[in-house]
Design a protein around this motif. Structure first.
Motif, short mmCIF file in Angstrom:
data_model
loop_
_atom_site.label_atom_id
_atom_site.label_comp_id
_atom_site.label_asym_id
_atom_site.label_seq_id
_atom_site.Cartn_x
_atom_site.Cartn_y
_atom_site.Cartn_z
N ARG A 1 0.84 -1.19 0.00
CA ARG A 1 0.00 0.00 0.00
C ARG A 1 0.88 1.24 0.00
N LYS A 2 0.62 2.15 -0.93
CA LYS A 2 1.39 3.38 -1.02
C LYS A 2 0.52 4.56 -0.62
N LYS A 3 1.12 5.52 0.09
CA LYS A 3 0.41 6.73 0.44
C LYS A 3 0.12 7.52 -0.82
N VAL A 15 -5.31 8.67 5.11
CA VAL A 15 -5.95 7.69 5.99
C VAL A 15 -6.11 8.29 7.38
N VAL A 16 -7.33 8.27 7.90
CA VAL A 16 -7.62 8.80 9.23
C VAL A 16 -7.67 7.69 10.27
N ALA A 17 -8.24 6.55 9.90
CA ALA A 17 -8.39 5.44 10.86
C ALA A 17 -8.02 4.12 10.20
N VAL A 18 -7.40 3.25 10.98
CA VAL A 18 -7.02 1.91 10.51
C VAL A 18 -7.79 0.89 11.34
N PHE A 45 0.64 2.72 7.66
CA PHE A 45 -0.25 3.87 7.84
C PHE A 45 0.28 4.79 8.94
N PRO A 46 1.48 5.30 8.82
CA PRO A 46 2.05 6.12 9.90
C PRO A 46 1.29 7.43 10.13
N GLU A 47 0.52 7.87 9.10
CA GLU A 47 -0.18 9.15 9.23
C GLU A 47 -1.53 9.02 9.92
N ALA A 48 -2.00 7.77 10.15
CA ALA A 48 -3.34 7.57 10.71
C ALA A 48 -3.34 7.80 12.22
N PRO A 49 -4.15 8.74 12.74
CA PRO A 49 -4.17 9.01 14.18
C PRO A 49 -4.99 8.02 14.99
N GLN A 100 -15.03 9.34 17.42
CA GLN A 100 -13.59 9.56 17.58
C GLN A 100 -13.00 10.23 16.34
N ILE A 101 -13.46 9.82 15.15
CA ILE A 101 -12.97 10.43 13.91
C ILE A 101 -13.38 11.89 13.84
#
Length: 214
Positions: A1-3, A15-18, A45-49, A100-101
């Motif tokens: 998977r690529k950003k 991506v916000v949620a995993v 998914f390092p950017e997903a909080p 939460q989102i």
């Protein structure tokens, strides 16, 4: 998977949620499953909080492990009760996830700074590959724009407004999104930030269409 390379320009592509699902009979250790899930999230998914992992079909041993040590990102679906019980539990969890989102989007909109906006080589939307620009075109554009420092500052604020518009649209607040997009279009136009100007106009049209459909 690529950003997505355009997630800076279109924040809704970030991506916000995993969400992960663990079939408990396949793993003896909740700690091991939690560690593996966290590693995958950090890698892919390092950017997903927000990260949540669902534990399906837990055994008595898994339930005992979950009572001994809690994992913030793991949700245990209690066994028994049949399909209706599972649907009720899943529906309750989805409402909690949506809340939460929305809270995460609101936090970003209220606390974002123009200094955090991507600019230059760090932003794919600024690259010649994306804009199809040339040094000659950029030189002509500079002749018709503001002072370089002033234009740079307006670009940052314009991009911040575009990003806020994207997040407001994701949260269902169409009027707020439209207002942010309009501010971005004004700033982007005077600073010759044409790609972001186009994105803002596109966002304004989307917000109006969604308002008409509501």
């Amino acid at each position: 998977r690529k950003k997505s390379r355009t997630s800076d320009l279109h924040r809704q592509r970030q991506v916000v949620a995993v969400l992960g699902v663990v079939h408990c009979p396949w793993t003896p250790s909740l700690q091991g499953a939690h560690t593996e899930f966290s590693k995958m999230c950090s890698l892919l998914f390092p950017e997903a909080p927000i990260q949540r992992c669902l534990l399906a079909n837990p055994t008595k041993d898994h339930l005992h492990q979950s009572r001994e040590r809690s994992y913030e990102s793991m949700i245990v679906f209690q066994p028994g009760g049949g399909l209706r019980h599972l649907e009720h539990e899943f529906s309750f969890w989805l409402h909690d996830l949506a809340a939460q989102i929305l809270a995460e989007l609101e936090h970003w909109v209220l606390n974002a700074s123009p200094l955090g906006m991507p600019m230059g080589p760090a932003c794919y939307a600024d690259s010649p590959e994306f804009t199809c620009s040339s040094p000659a075109m950029e030189d002509v554009a500079r002749r018709f724009t503001l002072d370089e420092d002033e234009a740079h500052e307006k670009k940052r604020w314009g991009r911040l407004m575009k990003t806020k518009g994207d997040l407001c649209l994701m949260a269902g607040s169409c009027q707020d999104a439209f207002d942010h997009y309009r501010t971005c279009s004004d700033l982007a136009r005077v600073s010759n930030d044409l790609v972001w100007y186009g994105g803002a106009v596109e966002g304004m049209a989307t917000a109006r269409v969604l308002q008409a459909l509501a």
